[in-house]
Design an enzyme around this catalytic site. Structure first.
Site, PDB file in Angstrom:
ATOM      1  N   GLU A 122       0.831  -1.194   0.000  1.00 48.34           N
ATOM      2  CA  GLU A 122       0.000   0.000   0.000  1.00 48.34           C
ATOM      3  C   GLU A 122       0.870   1.249   0.000  1.00 48.34           C
ATOM      4  OE1 GLU A 122      -4.107  -1.335   2.235  1.00 48.34           O
ATOM      5  OE2 GLU A 122      -2.368  -0.903   3.514  1.00 48.34           O
ATOM      6  N   CYS A 135       3.549   8.474   1.112  1.00 45.18           N
ATOM      7  CA  CYS A 135       4.106   7.463   1.994  1.00 45.18           C
ATOM      8  C   CYS A 135       4.275   6.188   1.178  1.00 45.18           C
ATOM      9  CB  CYS A 135       3.162   7.244   3.176  1.00 45.18           C
ATOM     10  SG  CYS A 135       3.701   5.966   4.331  1.00 45.18           S
ATOM     11  N   CYS A 142       6.561  -6.764   6.638  1.00 44.11           N
ATOM     12  CA  CYS A 142       7.677  -6.234   7.424  1.00 44.11           C
ATOM     13  C   CYS A 142       8.159  -7.311   8.378  1.00 44.11           C
ATOM     14  CB  CYS A 142       7.237  -4.995   8.206  1.00 44.11           C
ATOM     15  SG  CYS A 142       8.580  -4.200   9.140  1.00 44.11           S
ATOM     16  N   CYS A 146       7.030  -5.490  15.238  1.00 38.23           N
ATOM     17  CA  CYS A 146       6.552  -4.615  16.311  1.00 38.23           C
ATOM     18  C   CYS A 146       5.086  -4.939  16.600  1.00 38.23           C
ATOM     19  CB  CYS A 146       6.712  -3.154  15.912  1.00 38.23           C
ATOM     20  SG  CYS A 146       8.433  -2.681  15.585  1.00 38.23           S
ATOM     21  N   CYS A 149       1.942  -2.699  15.460  1.00 41.67           N
ATOM     22  CA  CYS A 149       1.893  -2.290  14.055  1.00 41.67           C
ATOM     23  C   CYS A 149       1.257  -3.395  13.222  1.00 41.67           C
ATOM     24  CB  CYS A 149       3.303  -1.988  13.558  1.00 41.67           C
ATOM     25  SG  CYS A 149       3.403  -1.629  11.792  1.00 41.67           S
ATOM     26  N   CYS A 371      -0.053   5.779  10.191  1.00 39.23           N
ATOM     27  CA  CYS A 371       1.129   5.053  10.648  1.00 39.23           C
ATOM     28  C   CYS A 371       0.741   3.797  11.418  1.00 39.23           C
ATOM     29  CB  CYS A 371       1.971   5.955  11.542  1.00 39.23           C
ATOM     30  SG  CYS A 371       2.745   7.320  10.674  1.00 39.23           S
TER      31      CYS A 371
END
Length: 392
Positions: A122, A135, A142, A146, A149, A371
């Site tokens: 995205e 962005c 990823c 974390c 997230c 975010c």
């Protein structure tokens, strides 16, 4: 302090296993080679492989980088019999739009892209008065794991090529063309840890900042590279001669908590990542941004603000700026944003310590585009009242 992971209630089902830290990307088939993958010095070799004069590749580059064109059939300064061949060889389609969602009256647009191998990423386009920010994603998924997230909870599928990153920018510019606007700010804050895909990240940045026909001609000062703290890569970036902004996703000033919020902290702890950030400033003169997601009763305590102020101030003045970010909600998360009063006190304590601090403006929360929310899921409706633009 309040622990980030509370004990499970008696009789409660076990929590689902969280993905572990993954620094190396899985080996996958490579995307087709694209013009944006080629440094200017490599284009002559590509021309020789195609059996055409080098100036023909330069012509294609002028169209792509200088004029924002990606359809070789419209490049009428190329011989008609070469257009299709050069287009296929140098401008293959890397990104296919699956869905777009709008928010903020159309000023924020999140695009879900399908890559050549079915992987999905995205990007988020944000229009402000006087500037346009994109962005971008640097990986499909990823590997930093974390727990707050959404991207990190999906694991890492693969690295993107430099061209797959650049094409996110080029596609945004094509979208903006009727308005006369262009993207002038890039933040590597989409899916992925950019510095874990170092070669593609740097290649993409160079294509963004080189002047046409070698690149998009953007200012390096308009590019922000975000990292959770891969110290060797930060030090390497400092020597690249690129005046990009470094954003360090810190989220906790003490190792006990950061070990849990940012698993990479077990490799390079708070002191190590802050030292590397200061070295980056010393080498480049570019002020570092500290990103800090404020999580209610987890990392938003006043004493943590004071500790963060001490750690930053102890390394000098004028080198850093803190961006507290109210935690954005993700599906199934037990965590939420700090109360406004707590947030205000956190900011007050940092400023009292002499640390410039600005709460980050959150865009795209209602389309899961803020975010920590990017998960590349093909959903029919987002979590808020956004407008779907493309059918699934």
């Amino acid at each position: 302090m309040t622990a980030a992971t509370p004990p499970a209630a008696p009789g409660a089902p076990p929590a689902p296993a969280r993905p572990g830290l993954q620094l190396a990307a899985p080996r996958r088939a490579k995307p087709p080679r694209h013009l944006a993958d080629l440094a200017p010095a490599d284009r002559a070799t590509a021309a020789a492989e195609l059996g055409v004069p080098a100036f023909r590749v330069k012509q294609v580059a002028q169209h792509y980088f200088g004029r924002g064109e990606s359809d070789a059939s419209t490049m009428t300064d190329l011989p008609a019999d070469l257009r299709a061949r050069l287009g296929e060889a140098l401008l293959p389609q890397l990104l296919t739009p699956v869905k777009e969602l709008e928010a903020d009256g159309g000023d924020t647009v999140k695009t879900l892209w399908r890559l050549f191998d079915g992987a999905r990423i995205e990007s988020v386009l944000m229009r402000y008065t006087g500037r346009v920010t994109l962005c971008v994603s640097s990986q499909a998924g990823c590997g930093m794991a974390c727990p707050f997230c959404a991207t990190g909870q999906g694991g890492l599928q693969r690295n993107l090529s430099a061209a797959e990153v650049v094409e996110q920018v080029a596609a945004a510019n094509r979208r903006l063309a009727p308005t006369g606007e262009r993207v002038n700010n890039i933040v590597f804050m989409g899916m992925g840890e950019a510095l874990a895909n170092y070669k593609s990240c740097i290649g993409a940045v160079r294509r963004m900042v080189d002047e046409a026909p070698d690149g998009l001609g953007m200012s390096a000062r308009g590019v922000t590279v975000s990292t959770v703290g891969l110290v060797p890569a930060v030090d390497k970036l400092a020597g690249e001669g690129l005046a990009v902004t470094l954003a360090l996703s810190l989220h906790a000033p003490d190792d006990t908590l950061r070990d849990e919020l940012v698993p990479l902290n077990s490799r390079w702890n708070v002191a190590a990542v802050l030292d590397s950030a200061k070295r980056y400033f010393d080498a480049t003169g570019r002020r570092v941004s500290i990103e800090y997601a404020l999580i209610r009763d987890v990392n938003d305590h006043a004493w943590r603000a004071e500790l963060l102020g001490e750690q930053l101030g102890g390394r000098g003045s004028g080198w850093v700026h803190v961006n507290p970010i109210p935690l954005n909600p993700t599906p199934g998360s037990r965590w939420t944003a700090s109360d406004p009063g707590v947030e205000d006190e956190f900011v007050r304590r940092l400023r009292a310590a002499g640390v410039p601090t600005t709460v980050r403006d959150t865009r795209g929360r209602d389309i899961d585009g803020a975010c920590g929310q990017l998960a590349a899921t093909d959903i029919t409706e987002p979590s808020g009242a956004a407008t779907p633009v493309l059918p699934a």
